[in-house]
Design a protein around this motif. Structure first.
Motif, short mmCIF file in Angstrom:
data_model
loop_
_atom_site.label_atom_id
_atom_site.label_comp_id
_atom_site.label_asym_id
_atom_site.label_seq_id
_atom_site.Cartn_x
_atom_site.Cartn_y
_atom_site.Cartn_z
N ALA A 54 -28.52 105.20 -19.72
CA ALA A 54 -27.39 104.33 -19.45
C ALA A 54 -26.40 105.12 -18.61
O ALA A 54 -26.16 106.30 -18.87
N SER A 55 -25.82 104.46 -17.61
CA SER A 55 -24.87 105.11 -16.71
C SER A 55 -23.55 104.35 -16.74
O SER A 55 -23.54 103.12 -16.78
N GLN A 71 -17.90 100.33 -15.80
CA GLN A 71 -19.08 99.50 -15.58
C GLN A 71 -20.32 100.22 -16.09
O GLN A 71 -20.57 101.38 -15.74
N LEU A 72 -21.09 99.53 -16.91
CA LEU A 72 -22.40 100.02 -17.34
C LEU A 72 -23.41 99.60 -16.29
O LEU A 72 -23.45 98.43 -15.89
N ARG A 73 -24.23 100.55 -15.85
CA ARG A 73 -25.30 100.24 -14.90
C ARG A 73 -26.56 100.98 -15.32
O ARG A 73 -26.50 102.04 -15.93
N GLY A 74 -27.68 100.44 -14.97
CA GLY A 74 -28.94 101.15 -15.17
C GLY A 74 -29.32 101.34 -16.62
O GLY A 74 -30.04 102.28 -16.94
N MET A 75 -28.88 100.47 -17.51
CA MET A 75 -29.27 100.56 -18.91
C MET A 75 -30.75 100.19 -19.00
O MET A 75 -31.15 99.11 -18.57
N GLY A 83 -37.38 96.90 -28.20
CA GLY A 83 -37.49 96.07 -29.39
C GLY A 83 -37.49 96.86 -30.69
O GLY A 83 -37.81 96.32 -31.74
N LYS A 84 -37.12 98.14 -30.62
CA LYS A 84 -37.15 99.00 -31.80
C LYS A 84 -35.77 99.55 -32.15
O LYS A 84 -35.66 100.48 -32.93
N GLY A 85 -34.72 99.00 -31.53
CA GLY A 85 -33.36 99.41 -31.85
C GLY A 85 -32.83 100.56 -31.01
O GLY A 85 -31.69 101.00 -31.21
N PHE A 86 -33.62 101.08 -30.07
CA PHE A 86 -33.19 102.23 -29.27
C PHE A 86 -32.08 101.87 -28.29
O PHE A 86 -31.17 102.65 -28.05
N GLY A 87 -32.15 100.67 -27.69
CA GLY A 87 -31.09 100.24 -26.78
C GLY A 87 -29.76 100.12 -27.50
O GLY A 87 -28.73 100.57 -27.01
N LEU A 91 -26.41 102.34 -26.69
CA LEU A 91 -25.19 101.67 -26.28
C LEU A 91 -24.05 101.92 -27.27
O LEU A 91 -22.92 102.19 -26.86
N LYS A 92 -24.34 101.87 -28.56
CA LYS A 92 -23.29 102.12 -29.56
C LYS A 92 -22.77 103.56 -29.47
O LYS A 92 -21.58 103.80 -29.64
N TYR A 93 -23.65 104.50 -29.19
CA TYR A 93 -23.23 105.90 -29.01
C TYR A 93 -22.25 105.99 -27.84
O TYR A 93 -21.19 106.62 -27.96
N CYS A 94 -22.60 105.36 -26.74
CA CYS A 94 -21.74 105.42 -25.54
C CYS A 94 -20.43 104.65 -25.76
O CYS A 94 -19.39 105.08 -25.26
N GLU A 95 -20.48 103.55 -26.49
CA GLU A 95 -19.24 102.83 -26.80
C GLU A 95 -18.28 103.73 -27.57
O GLU A 95 -17.08 103.71 -27.33
#
Length: 145
Positions: A54-55, A71-75, A83-87, A91-95
């Motif tokens: 994620a950028s 702006q989030l790009r390239g996630m 589909g395993k919760g990695f996204g 994202l929550k880490y970066c938030e």
């Protein structure tokens, strides 16, 4: 074992390319602003293999009045890990990192098939669908973090 750490822009290409730019030249993985000092790239590693990226760019979207916008790009998460919760994990880490900034609006252009994922995490749509040439239908999404 899963870890998230800041990575170089070029390191994102190994995930951006197969997920976001499949069939296009590797050069298409380079985004304007990738190498600015205000841009940050994060990688999610599973047993030392980069599986997600994620950028985050300091960039204003004029449809929002907030002055502090990122702006989030390239996630992207490699297909076999989707589909395993990695996204959500990435994202929550970066938030959390952005919470240090006062009144930060995080926004992005979401691909239509990813809207449900982002809505589940509290993001909202702003405006109507639009097309990005050679990529597909997108929606502007946002959340105050």
């Amino acid at each position: 074992m899963h870890t998230i750490k800041e990575i170089a822009a070029a390191d994102t290409f190994s995930v951006r390319h197969p997920v976001l730019r499949s069939g296009k030249p590797i050069e298409s993985c380079h985004f304007d602003g990738d190498n600015l000092p205000t841009t940050h790239h994060y990688g999610l590693f599973s047993d030392e293999k980069l599986i997600g990226v994620a950028s985050f760019f300091k960039n204003r979207q004029t449809v929002f009045p907030e002055t502090n916008q990122v702006q989030l790009r390239g996630m992207a998460i490699l297909e076999e890990f989707q589909g395993k919760g990695f996204g959500e994990l990435l994202l929550k880490y970066c938030e959390q990192l952005l919470k240090d900034e006062e009144n930060c609006l995080l926004w992005f252009n979401a691909r239509s098939h990813a809207v449900g994922f982002y809505k589940k995490l509290g993001y909202q749509i702003k405006g109507d669908a639009f097309e990005i040439k050679d990529i597909g239908t997108h929606f502007i999404m946002y959340k105050n973090v």
